[in-house]
Design an enzyme around this catalytic site. Structure first.
Site, PDB file in Angstrom:
ATOM      1  N   ALA A  66       0.978  -1.238  -0.097  1.00 21.54           N
ATOM      2  CA  ALA A  66      -0.065  -0.036   0.046  1.00 21.54           C
ATOM      3  C   ALA A  66       1.098   1.333  -0.144  1.00 21.54           C
ATOM      4  CB  ALA A  66      -0.849  -0.214   1.213  1.00 21.54           C
ATOM      5  N   GLY A  67       1.724   1.406  -0.865  1.00 19.66           N
ATOM      6  CA  GLY A  67       2.602   2.445  -1.030  1.00 19.66           C
ATOM      7  C   GLY A  67       2.017   3.725  -2.072  1.00 19.66           C
TER       8      GLY A  67
ATOM      9  N   ALA B 145       2.077   3.931  -5.328  1.00 18.21           N
ATOM     10  CA  ALA B 145       1.589   3.272  -6.611  1.00 18.21           C
ATOM     11  C   ALA B 145       0.310   2.462  -6.151  1.00 18.21           C
ATOM     12  CB  ALA B 145       2.831   2.404  -7.333  1.00 18.21           C
TER      13      ALA B 145
ATOM     14  N   PHE C 296      15.295  20.234 -12.462  1.00 23.14           N
ATOM     15  CA  PHE C 296      16.034  19.161 -11.789  1.00 23.14           C
ATOM     16  C   PHE C 296      16.791  18.524 -12.801  1.00 23.14           C
ATOM     17  CE2 PHE C 296      15.327  15.991  -8.582  1.00 23.14           C
ATOM     18  CZ  PHE C 296      14.839  16.719  -7.400  1.00 23.14           C
TER      19      PHE C 296
ATOM     20  N   ASP D 188      10.596  -8.074  -2.008  1.00 23.55           N
ATOM     21  CA  ASP D 188       9.502  -9.071  -1.755  1.00 23.55           C
ATOM     22  C   ASP D 188       8.736  -9.220  -2.972  1.00 23.55           C
ATOM     23  OD1 ASP D 188      10.540  -8.799   0.841  1.00 23.55           O
ATOM     24  OD2 ASP D 188       8.538  -8.067   1.786  1.00 23.55           O
TER      25      ASP D 188
ATOM     26  N   GLN E 102      20.335   2.306  -9.321  1.00 23.02           N
ATOM     27  CA  GLN E 102      21.171   3.393  -9.494  1.00 23.02           C
ATOM     28  C   GLN E 102      21.550   4.124  -7.949  1.00 23.02           C
ATOM     29  OE1 GLN E 102      18.455   7.043  -9.328  1.00 23.02           O
ATOM     30  NE2 GLN E 102      19.453   7.430 -11.257  1.00 23.02           N
TER      31      GLN E 102
ATOM     32  N   HIS F  28      23.304   7.054  -5.592  1.00 20.25           N
ATOM     33  CA  HIS F  28      23.776   8.548  -5.578  1.00 20.25           C
ATOM     34  C   HIS F  28      24.997   8.718  -4.999  1.00 20.25           C
ATOM     35  CE1 HIS F  28      22.702  12.551  -4.215  1.00 20.25           C
ATOM     36  NE2 HIS F  28      21.883  12.529  -5.258  1.00 20.25           N
TER      37      HIS F  28
ATOM     38  N   LEU G 192      20.089  10.394   1.954  1.00 17.14           N
ATOM     39  CA  LEU G 192      20.482  11.330   0.722  1.00 17.14           C
ATOM     40  C   LEU G 192      20.880  12.828   1.108  1.00 17.14           C
ATOM     41  CD1 LEU G 192      19.665  10.842  -2.246  1.00 17.14           C
ATOM     42  CD2 LEU G 192      17.939  12.217  -1.960  1.00 17.14           C
TER      43      LEU G 192
ATOM     44  N   GLU H  26      22.287  16.702  -4.606  1.00 19.73           N
ATOM     45  CA  GLU H  26      23.403  17.405  -5.339  1.00 19.73           C
ATOM     46  C   GLU H  26      23.780  18.960  -5.085  1.00 19.73           C
ATOM     47  OE1 GLU H  26      22.073  14.263  -8.048  1.00 19.73           O
ATOM     48  OE2 GLU H  26      23.972  15.543  -8.425  1.00 19.73           O
TER      49      GLU H  26
ATOM     50  N   ARG I 293      26.493  12.361 -11.849  1.00 19.56           N
ATOM     51  CA  ARG I 293      26.323  11.512 -10.733  1.00 19.56           C
ATOM     52  C   ARG I 293      27.261  10.244 -10.506  1.00 19.56           C
ATOM     53  NH1 ARG I 293      20.084  10.498  -8.866  1.00 19.56           N
ATOM     54  NH2 ARG I 293      19.685  12.516  -8.614  1.00 19.56           N
TER      55      ARG I 293
ATOM     56  N   HIS J 271      19.990   3.773  -4.253  1.00 18.64           N
ATOM     57  CA  HIS J 271      18.984   4.826  -4.275  1.00 18.64           C
ATOM     58  C   HIS J 271      17.616   4.237  -5.139  1.00 18.64           C
ATOM     59  CE1 HIS J 271      17.143   8.460  -3.840  1.00 18.64           C
ATOM     60  NE2 HIS J 271      17.191   8.815  -5.113  1.00 18.64           N
TER      61      HIS J 271
ATOM     62  N   GLU K 291       7.786   1.055  -7.991  1.00 15.32           N
ATOM     63  CA  GLU K 291       9.253   0.661  -8.307  1.00 15.32           C
ATOM     64  C   GLU K 291       9.571  -0.792  -8.278  1.00 15.32           C
ATOM     65  OE1 GLU K 291      11.812   2.776  -5.207  1.00 15.32           O
ATOM     66  OE2 GLU K 291      13.573   1.467  -5.833  1.00 15.32           O
TER      67      GLU K 291
ATOM     68  N   ARG L  93      17.368   6.168 -13.775  1.00 14.07           N
ATOM     69  CA  ARG L  93      16.009   7.061 -13.697  1.00 14.07           C
ATOM     70  C   ARG L  93      16.512   8.438 -13.681  1.00 14.07           C
ATOM     71  NH1 ARG L  93      13.305   9.164  -9.045  1.00 14.07           N
ATOM     72  NH2 ARG L  93      15.135   8.393  -7.661  1.00 14.07           N
TER      73      ARG L  93
HETATM   74  C1  FAD Z   1      15.247   9.460  -0.107  1.00 13.32           C
HETATM   75  C2  FAD Z   1      14.533   9.213  -1.412  1.00 13.32           C
HETATM   76  C3  FAD Z   1      14.279  10.584  -2.210  1.00 13.32           C
HETATM   77  C4  FAD Z   1      13.356  10.241  -3.251  1.00 13.32           C
HETATM   78  N1  FAD Z   1      12.910  11.243  -3.714  1.00 13.32           N
HETATM   79  C5  FAD Z   1      12.295  11.262  -5.061  1.00 13.32           C
HETATM   80  C6  FAD Z   1      11.854  12.469  -5.792  1.00 13.32           C
HETATM   81  O1  FAD Z   1      12.267  13.242  -5.473  1.00 13.32           O
HETATM   82  N2  FAD Z   1      11.281  12.081  -6.970  1.00 13.32           N
HETATM   83  C7  FAD Z   1      10.828  10.842  -7.477  1.00 13.32           C
HETATM   84  O2  FAD Z   1      10.351  10.785  -8.317  1.00 13.32           O
HETATM   85  N3  FAD Z   1      11.129   9.627  -6.784  1.00 13.32           N
HETATM   86  C8  FAD Z   1      12.158  10.013  -5.745  1.00 13.32           C
HETATM   87  N4  FAD Z   1      12.354   8.562  -4.888  1.00 13.32           N
HETATM   88  C9  FAD Z   1      11.898   7.560  -5.565  1.00 13.32           C
HETATM   89  C10 FAD Z   1      10.656   6.953  -4.860  1.00 13.32           C
HETATM   90  O3  FAD Z   1      10.308   7.514  -3.615  1.00 13.32           O
HETATM   91  C11 FAD Z   1      10.321   5.470  -4.927  1.00 13.32           C
HETATM   92  O4  FAD Z   1      10.615   4.934  -6.028  1.00 13.32           O
HETATM   93  C12 FAD Z   1       8.669   5.332  -4.683  1.00 13.32           C
HETATM   94  O5  FAD Z   1       8.254   5.906  -3.624  1.00 13.32           O
HETATM   95  C13 FAD Z   1       8.268   4.013  -4.610  1.00 13.32           C
HETATM   96  O6  FAD Z   1       6.767   3.810  -4.601  1.00 13.32           O
HETATM   97  P1  FAD Z   1       6.096   2.514  -4.466  1.00 13.32           P
HETATM   98  O7  FAD Z   1       4.687   2.771  -4.199  1.00 13.32           O
HETATM   99  O8  FAD Z   1       6.532   1.707  -5.536  1.00 13.32           O
HETATM  100  O9  FAD Z   1       6.752   1.733  -3.239  1.00 13.32           O
HETATM  101  P2  FAD Z   1       6.581   2.215  -1.867  1.00 13.32           P
HETATM  102  O10 FAD Z   1       6.055   3.601  -1.212  1.00 13.32           O
HETATM  103  O11 FAD Z   1       7.912   1.726  -1.332  1.00 13.32           O
HETATM  104  O12 FAD Z   1       5.643   0.887  -1.090  1.00 13.32           O
HETATM  105  C14 FAD Z   1       5.735  -0.231  -1.005  1.00 13.32           C
HETATM  106  C15 FAD Z   1       4.597  -0.823  -0.213  1.00 13.32           C
HETATM  107  O13 FAD Z   1       4.713  -2.120  -0.291  1.00 13.32           O
HETATM  108  C16 FAD Z   1       4.623  -2.904   0.995  1.00 13.32           C
HETATM  109  N5  FAD Z   1       5.255  -4.077   1.121  1.00 13.32           N
HETATM  110  C17 FAD Z   1       6.650  -4.378   0.676  1.00 13.32           C
HETATM  111  N6  FAD Z   1       6.648  -5.648   0.584  1.00 13.32           N
HETATM  112  C18 FAD Z   1       5.532  -6.388   0.884  1.00 13.32           C
HETATM  113  C19 FAD Z   1       5.083  -7.481   1.024  1.00 13.32           C
HETATM  114  N7  FAD Z   1       5.870  -8.585   0.880  1.00 13.32           N
HETATM  115  N8  FAD Z   1       3.707  -7.770   1.413  1.00 13.32           N
HETATM  116  C20 FAD Z   1       2.851  -6.771   1.710  1.00 13.32           C
HETATM  117  N9  FAD Z   1       3.382  -5.326   1.354  1.00 13.32           N
HETATM  118  C21 FAD Z   1       4.662  -5.183   1.167  1.00 13.32           C
HETATM  119  C22 FAD Z   1       5.382  -1.761   1.850  1.00 13.32           C
HETATM  120  O14 FAD Z   1       5.024  -2.154   3.317  1.00 13.32           O
HETATM  121  C23 FAD Z   1       4.809  -0.550   1.195  1.00 13.32           C
HETATM  122  O15 FAD Z   1       3.540  -0.300   1.715  1.00 13.32           O
HETATM  123  C24 FAD Z   1      12.915   8.696  -3.649  1.00 13.32           C
HETATM  124  C25 FAD Z   1      13.338   7.765  -3.150  1.00 13.32           C
HETATM  125  C26 FAD Z   1      14.238   7.846  -1.933  1.00 13.32           C
HETATM  126  C27 FAD Z   1      14.911   6.931  -1.340  1.00 13.32           C
END
Ligand code: FAD
Ligand code: HEM
Ligand code: HEM
Ligand code: SF4
Ligand code: F3S
Ligand code: FES
Lengths: 598, 279, 245
Positions: free
Chosen positions: A20-21, A23, A127, A228, A247, A249, A259, A262, A293, A363, A393, A404
């Site tokens: 539940a992130g 995406a 950016f 996972d 990737q 940083h 982080l 830059e 980078r 990163h 992701e 990226r």
């Molecule tokens: C410090 C930092 C700064 C960033 N800044 C930027 C930015 O400025 N711009 C940009 O575009 N991107 C940025 N990124 C990248 C971006 O944040 C991530 O790629 C993105 O948030 C991933 O989102 P997601 O929804 O795919 O996954 P996540 O938000 O990671 O969500 C994953 C979800 O899956 C759940 N999960 C994992 N495994 C399991 C499992 N086995 N069973 C059930 N649930 C599970 C987790 O609990 C979580 O709820 C940044 C990343 C970092 C680390």
């Protein structure tokens, strides 16, 4: 000691979101908005969706505002293509960049607190890598919510889902996907709080488990990012695409790996080694600290490898310094206050008067579960697996190719989340309401194995060894010898893990139990990263082979890796989609195999 | 800790007082470190509120003896003893602290005085002054005061304050009960400390039944006391119920306690009103 | 490199409150460990897991103060374990012995891990989203909000729901929705895009709402994001959140 492990109950739903992130919940919110009667279950490994990694993204998200007289979507496409080192899929690039602004508005009207300009409109900032007119000048293309853009997305998507009565299963892990007749019909979930296994049957399943940064010792990623989702897919006999595209940083804050942006270098920060020599002069005599980078990251690691790193005693990690002492006070206070704050908070260091320790930090994982432009998961022969989707992701559509651009990831979350939702809605119309049954067999045996194992090793220590190994051998620099050795060591670590007894056999919130499971996932992901990196005997984007430092046309494809048994890897290829180039429309020549030079 | 939380030391004297404060009672130093001084002050406000409510209860009980002046005088003899005088004087501590801090809270909450470290200093400083002043009165015991000259300006001032507060809060979304509590609070802010001071201008004013009864023959005195009784009853009742609601979830237990508090206060109030009228 | 305290390694004693859900037993366990000056408390927990006791359960996610998962009480102060460095803790509390407890905002699941789902239920009651969005002023465009207007509530939007404030507040958690929940409600009252103000005000000015706040300001004191929570709640009492700015 508590009850034995068994499947305690079965839940049913229309849509199952694993992870539940940003995406996952963008997808859920869209489905619920269009079809409110849908029953949606979302699983999250963290204690609550808001604790997902998305909440930490800072910078912003890229989108071309149609009202902007200077910027054009085609430029955004070009930047993404160039940034990807010509390995992104152009159909996806087009689809995402074209839908970008509309999705920004979706977030805005649902309450995200974007920063505003003096007219009350959304503010925009520049950016790295985002340009006007095919590289001519910087583009103001990133909308943002101060330094917490990801949090804004997370809060908005969570809020919209909550509003429309989604059910969350928190602090739980999806351990196994369930299939029937080549169709995904749900998953098994281990609820950590109660120690129960629950079977969730669904008509459609969306994987959105995020990144895999915990594979590396120094990472900007959160603790939940253990890859996972990738392992669930490997387990099911399906392939992972481009796992070697990881990737880094150049400047992560030593220890935590947080982080350090830059800007530190762009305002005049100087990198120094143990002898305090400003070493960038040797690597990039002209650009010095302002080199791209990956070059800077490689320079830092070279220094460390050649014995000119400094050991941090607390985190037992070698690093170099970034020197900010010579910068005037106004720069410290006005231009880099947040990063300065991080150094103060996490290292008790005052960058005005002291050197700051930095180390390249993992990163982002460009590679992931191969999908089409609607988020449908594809098998090795590019056939869609019915009822199974991946976004965020953990997925690779592939929007980022081998590298990226900043701000493109969270854009991908909200656009691909929406596209997947559209497809899910179509899919609901084409499948029957009956939910087929399937048992699932892997989880029970795996967990029993963990519970029964004997031996006195420690999961945490093995994990630490694994992460150190990957940082040493499979991060910035990769060589054939290093990769081969890594794969051997990984097997040994896997053996050690198998022979580690749990200190407690309790099922309720037994952290060690699920960390053993996570460790297995980290091992699998490490293995496929190493193997894919070994086979790609060239350098491309973030993947750098010391022994093959140039990009080669013969590798113009996506890697597909399958691994059902640990260590038994099968390789395949997927063509890079160059539809923009092939259609020969306006500017098509910009979308050929161009050089990635800035 | 990276947090630049309020550094309480500003004035030179405080440099000496604060370490003592922090080290004497471990509870205080514990909460100062973990939740900050305003948290301790909030507890102090609550405790003094409860003490005052208790005092109010006893006070009305004692005053009810005014119906039989002999009994009242007998009781009041007690206050001739040093110990009781001292206790009476000590009562000034919760009274003035609760009053001034209540005022500070109102300034913080509805007058936007959010950086109120200086207010806390004022509150504590004024409290000390008042307590000393009252002590002085109690020792000298020779002031004379005319009811009108003393009370008229004070009343005008109190009512103006109430009006000022009402202007500020009347059109907010807060419940009427809350608004009344705050408005009465400012009324009492001046009236109660003034009442206490008045009662110590000279010993007879409060401690001789006949003097009291004589004074109470004036309609204005009756009216004044009525406003006090009603005000204190309402304010204390609301405060007590509010404390209950902090700890008891909505439901029967909360309702029962609310009812009991309301009943007690009503009885007390009624005794007070009856007293004022029949005297 | 300067060594502020002249000491690189500390000998620490962590007294951790533990709870076993299988036997319902609670106890305090003492761990002694050596730690460098800039290790964070989450690093200490991990160290205990790796070197002494793999069964100690605790929680974290981002580990850089952005998600609010790792909140615990250290010597009575609610804070983020991923932000507390050994050196700072020693300095602040003037001791090398630390009493570590879970936050008392919801039932404990095991050791330091509380049932955040339960704690969040109170937040859900203020409906932390836009209930009825205002239609766009011109179709296909963002709703204009002036930076000045946004400035009025933007600090409240920085809350990460770490529950530190709720655990420090003078009001109990059985009745008060919580300081952070007040923020969530106040944001949407002040947000011009929210049309459903009536219901919001009803929740905010209810017995579980602002009246449970006594301006004790422990929330502002402990908030790891340095949000002046008390200011916002006072703003609600003042009527400043409904007044047109
Ligand atoms: C410090 C930092 C700064 C960033 N800044 C930027 C930015 O400025 N711009 C940009 O575009 N991107 C940025 N990124 C990248 C971006 O944040 C991530 O790629 C993105 O948030 C991933 O989102 P997601 O929804 O795919 O996954 P996540 O938000 O990671 O969500 C994953 C979800 O899956 C759940 N999960 C994992 N495994 C399991 C499992 N086995 N069973 C059930 N649930 C599970 C987790 O609990 C979580 O709820 C940044 C990343 C970092 C680390
Ligand atoms: C003298 C002037 C007074 C002022 C200005 C005043 C002001 C206040 C204020 C502003 C509050 C609200 C604090 C909060 O919300 O926590 C309050 C609470 C309270 N007051 Fe008073 N008050 C006064 C006198 C009294 C008296 C005479 C009594 C008792 C007889 C009393 C009893 C209480 C109680 C019990 C509370 C509840 C405390 C709590 O909730 O913690 N007050 N007062
Ligand atoms: C030690 C200090 C005090 C003394 C000596 C004192 C004395 C008296 C006396 C003699 C009266 C009778 C009426 C009159 O003369 O006007 C009275 C009335 C009253 N006092 Fe006090 N008082 C003291 C403190 C307080 C305090 C702290 C409170 C608030 C809680 C309070 C509340 C009242 C009220 C409400 C009345 C009116 C009672 C009625 O009319 O029935 N007094 N006081
Ligand atoms: S207001 Fe501050 S302390 Fe409270 S939950 Fe939000 S971030 Fe945490
Ligand atoms: S701690 Fe509680 S009492 Fe009010 S000012 Fe903060 S909510
Ligand atoms: S782990 Fe995210 S705030 Fe500490």
């Amino acid at each position: 000691m508590s009850k034995s492990l068994k499947i305690a109950s079965t839940l049913q739903c229309d849509l199952l979101i694993i992870g539940a992130g940003g995406a996952g919940l963008r997808c859920a919110a869209e489905v619920l908005e269009k079809r409110p009667e849908t029953s949606v279950i979302a699983i999250t490994k963290g204690s609550h969706p808001q604790k997902s990694h998305t909440s930490t993204a800072q910078g912003g998200l890229a989108a071309v505002d149609p009202k902007d007289p200077a910027d054009k979507t085609i430029y955004h496409m070009f930047d993404t293509w160039k940034g990807s080192d010509c390995t992104a899929d152009q159909g996806v690039v087009r689809k995402i960049t074209e839908a970008a602004w509309e999705q920004i508005l979706w977030l805005e009207t649902r309450g995200m607190h974007f920063s505003r300009d003096h007219n009350g409109k959304l503010s925009k900032r520049t950016f790295g890598g985002h340009t006007l007119n095919f590289g001519e000048s910087s583009a103001y293309r990133a909308v943002f919510e101060a330094d917490r853009t990801g949090k804004g997305i997370m809060d908005t998507c969570w809020g919209e889902s909550l509003k429309r009565n989604i059910s969350f299963i928190n602090q739980s892990i999806a351990t196994e996907l369930l299939f029937k007749d080549n169709q995904c019909i749900g998953c098994l979930v281990f609820k950590q709080k109660t120690g129960e296994l629950v079977r969730v049957l669904s008509r459609a399943t969306v994987l959105a488990t995020g990144g895999s940064g915990q594979v590396f010792k120094v990472t900007t990623n959160c603790r939940q990012n253990t890859g996972d989702g990738l392992t669930l897919i490997l387990q099911a006999g399906l392939p992972i695409m481009d796992p070697e595209a990881v990737q880094f940083h150049p400047t992560g804050i030593v220890g935590p790996g947080i982080l350090a942006s830059e800007t530190l270098r762009s305002v005049g920060g100087i990198l120094r080694n143990k002898e305090l020599e400003p070493f960038m002069e040797r690597y990039a005599p002209k650009m010095k600290e302002l080199a791209p980078r990956d070059l800077v990251a490689r320079a830092i690691v070279s220094e460390i490898r050649e014995g000119r790193g400094v050991l941090n005693p607390d985190h037992r990690l070698e690093h170099v310094w970034i020197d900010l002492r010579h910068l005037p006070d106004v720069v410290h206070e006005k231009q880099i206050p947040e990063v300065t704050g991080f150094f103060k908070k996490y290292l008790n260091i005052d960058p005005k008067h002291e050197l700051c320790p930095v180390h390249p930090s993992n990163h982002y994982h460009m590679g992931g579960i191969p999908t089409n432009a609607s988020g449908e998961i594809l098998d090795r022969s590019q056939k869609v697996i019915a009822g199974l989707f991946a976004v965020g992701e953990c997925a690779a559509a592939s929007f980022h190719g081998f590298n990226r651009l900043g701000t493109n990831s969270i854009l991908e979350l909200i656009t691909m989340g929406k596209f997947a939702a559209d497809r899910v809605l179509d899919y609901f119309n084409s499948v029957s309401d009956n939910l087929p049954e399937a048992k699932g067999h892997l989880t029970l045996s795996r967990f029993s194995q963990y519970l029964e194992a004997g031996g006195d090793d420690n999961i945490g220590k093995i994990r630490d060894a694994l992460r150190t190994l990957m940082t040493d051998k499979v991060s910035i620099f990769r060589t054939e010898a290093g990769l081969l050795q890594t794969m051997e060591t990984l097997k040994e670590l896997k053996d050690r893990a198998d022979k580690t007894a749990l200190s407690s056999k309790s099922l309720r919130m037994n952290q060690e139990l699920f960390q053993h499971w996570e460790l297995d996932n980290l091992l699998s992901v490490s293995m496929i990263i190493a193997r894919a990196a070994l086979d790609r005997r060239e350098s491309r984007g973030a993947h750098y082979r010391e022994d093959f430092p140039a990009r080669k046309d013969e590798f113009n494809y996506h890697t597909l890796v399958s691994m059902t048994q640990f260590g038994e890897v099968e390789m395949a290829k997927r063509e890079v989609d160059m539809s923009i180039f092939n259609e020969k429309g306006e500017y098509y020549e910009k979308f050929g195999m161009i050089e990635r030079k800035y | 800790m990276n947090k630049a939380s309020w550094n309480p030391i500003k004035l030179p004297v405080e440099r000496y007082i604060l370490p003592v404060l922090e080290h004497l009672p471990p509870v205080v130093s514990f909460y100062a470190k973990t939740r900050g001084w305003p948290f301790i002050i909030a507890w102090a406000h609550r405790i003094t509120g409860l003490l005052l409510a208790l005092y109010f209860f006893v006070h009305i009980y004692t005053l009810s003896f005014l119906a039989t002046p002999v009994a009242y005088d007998a009781k009041m003899k007690l206050f001739g003893f040093f110990l009781f005088s001292f206790l009476e004087w000590l009562l000034a501590v919760p009274v003035i602290f609760h009053a001034l801090n209540g005022g500070r809270l109102i300034l913080f909450e509805v007058f936007g005085r959010r950086n109120d470290e200086s207010l806390i200093r004022w509150m504590l400083g004024l409290s000390t002054t008042y307590i000393l002043l009252l002590g002085l009165m109690m020792i000298r015991q020779d002031q004379s005061a005319s009811l009108i000259v003393y009370w008229l300006p004070i009343l005008v001032f109190s009512i103006s304050l109430v009006y000022l507060v009402s202007l500020k809060i009347w059109r907010t979304e807060n419940s009427m009960a809350w608004k009344l509590h705050r408005m009465i609070g400012v009324y009492l802010l001046i009236m109660i400390p003034a009442h206490m001071l008045f009662m110590h201008l000279e010993p007879a004013i409060a401690h001789e039944a006949n003097t009291v009864i004589n004074r109470m023959q004036h309609v204005s005195a009756k009216l004044l006391d009525l406003t006090l009784v009603l005000g204190v009853s309402y304010h204390a009742g609301y405060g007590l119920v509010s404390i209950c609601k902090d700890y008891l979830p909505p439901g029967s237990l909360q309702n029962v306690l609310t009812f009991l508090i309301a009943l007690t206060i009503a009885v007390l109030g009624w005794v007070g009103i009856k007293l004022t009228i029949i005297l | 490199m300067s060594q502020k305290t002249g000491q690189q390694v500390y000998n620490l004693t962590l007294k951790i409150h533990r709870y076993d859900p299988d036997t319902h037993r609670s106890w305090i366990q003492e761990y002694r460990l050596e730690a460098g000056r800039i290790l964070r408390f989450v690093d200490l927990f991990r160290k205990i897991n790796e070197e002494q006791d793999a069964t100690l359960a605790w929680n974290s996610s981002c580990e850089h103060g952005q998600c609010g998962t790792c909140s615990v009480k250290v010597n009575g102060k609610s804070l983020l374990a991923c932000e507390l460095l050994v050196e700072n803790a020693v300095q602040y509390f003037n001791t090398t012995t630390f009493n570590i407890e879970p936050l008392n905002i919801a039932p404990v699941v095991r050791d330091l891990l509380v049932d955040l789902e339960k704690a969040y239920e109170r937040l859900d009651k203020v409906r932390p989203y836009i209930i009825r969005p205002a239609p766009a002023l011109s179709p296909g465009e963002e709703y204009p909000i002036s930076p000045h207007e946004l400035e009025g509530y933007v600090n409240a939007t920085r809350c990460i729901n770490c529950f530190c404030c709720a655990s420090a507040c003078i009001s109990s958690h059985r009745t008060f929705l919580g300081p952070h929940a007040m923020l969530a409600a106040i944001i949407r009252v002040m947000d011009p895009r929210e049309q459903e103000k009536q219901e919001r005000l009803k929740i905010l000015y209810s017995d579980q709402g602002v009246y449970r706040c006594h301006s004790s300001r422990a929330c502002s004191f402990v908030c790891p994001k340095q949000i002046d929570v008390a200011h916002f709640i006072a703003l609600a009492k003042e009527g400043g959140i409904t007044r047109k700015r």
